[in-house]
Design a protein around this motif. Structure first.
Motif: not given
Length: 175
Positions: A54-77
C-alpha cells in the motif's frame, strides 16, 4: 479497526503524486494520494486494502514533522509542537492512523535544512531501517519495494518519543 496485512509505504518528498499514479498500475500495489484534509479516508483505505503493498503520500506524522521543523527554525512555539505531537499520539492510539511500515524519502539529496534532520535524524533514529532514501523514479521505487529491509519496529509507546521531540536537536542528529 482492521489493520492492513500488506506493507504500508509512505512516499514523501519530491514529486510523489505522479510517481504514485505510476505505481498504481502495478499488480498487487494499492497506490493512492491523499486529498487535503482527508486523512481519515486514507486510513480506512490503508486498513482495508488487500494488496501486498500500500503506497501513498499519507503520513500520520506530517503535522508533527512540520511543527518540529518550524520549532527549530524559530517559526512556532513549543506549545505548537506539543499540540501536534499529542494529536498524532491520540490518532495512533485510537486507530484513526497508523505509522507506515516504511518511509521512502524521494530525492534525498534535495532535502534541505531542518527537513533533512527530521527524516534522517529525529524520525530515523526511532527505527533506522524504516526511513530510506530513494531516487524519485518509478524503477528505483519498485526496486526498493522488492528489497525492503527488516529491522526493529517503530516504538510502540508513541507518547514517550513524540513527546520528547523538542530534545531531538537537529545539528546533533545528522551530518
Amino acid at each position: 479497526m482492521a489493520v492492513s496485512s500488506g506493507t504500508v509505504v509512505a512516499l514523501v518528498g519530491g514529486e510523489s503524486p505522479e510517481l504514485i499514479a505510476e505505481l498504481g498500475a502495478l499488480r498487487n500495489v494499492d497506490a493512492f494520494t491523499v486529498a487535503d484534509g482527508d486523512e481519515d479516508a486514507a486510513s480506512l483505505r490503508i486498513n482495508h486494502s488487500q494488496a501486498s503493498y500500500i503506497v501513498s503520500d499519507a503520513d500520520p506524522l506530517a503535522h508533527v514533522a512540520a511543527a518540529w521543523v518550524e520549532f527549530f527554525d524559530d517559526r512556532v512555539t513549543l506549545e505548537t509542537l506539543e499540540f501536534e505531537a499529542q494529536a498524532a499520539v491520540d490518532a495512533l492510539r485510537a486507530g484513526r492512523a497508523q505509522l507506515p511500515d516504511y518511509y521512502l524519502v524521494l530525492d534525498p539529496e534535495s532535502v534541505e535544512g531542518t527537513w533533512r534532520h527530521w527524516w534522517f535524524g529525529a524520525l530515523s533514529r526511532k527505527a533506522p531501517t524504516r526511513v530510506l532514501p530513494v531516487a524519485s523514479s518509478s524503477w528505483e521505487v519498485r526496486r526498493q519495494l522488492r528489497r525492503l529491509p527488516t529491522g526493529r519496529p517503530w516504538p510502540g509507546e508513541y507518547a514517550e518519543w513524540l513527546g520528547r521531540l523538542q530534545f531531538e536537536v537537529p545539528d546533533r542528529l545528522v551530518g
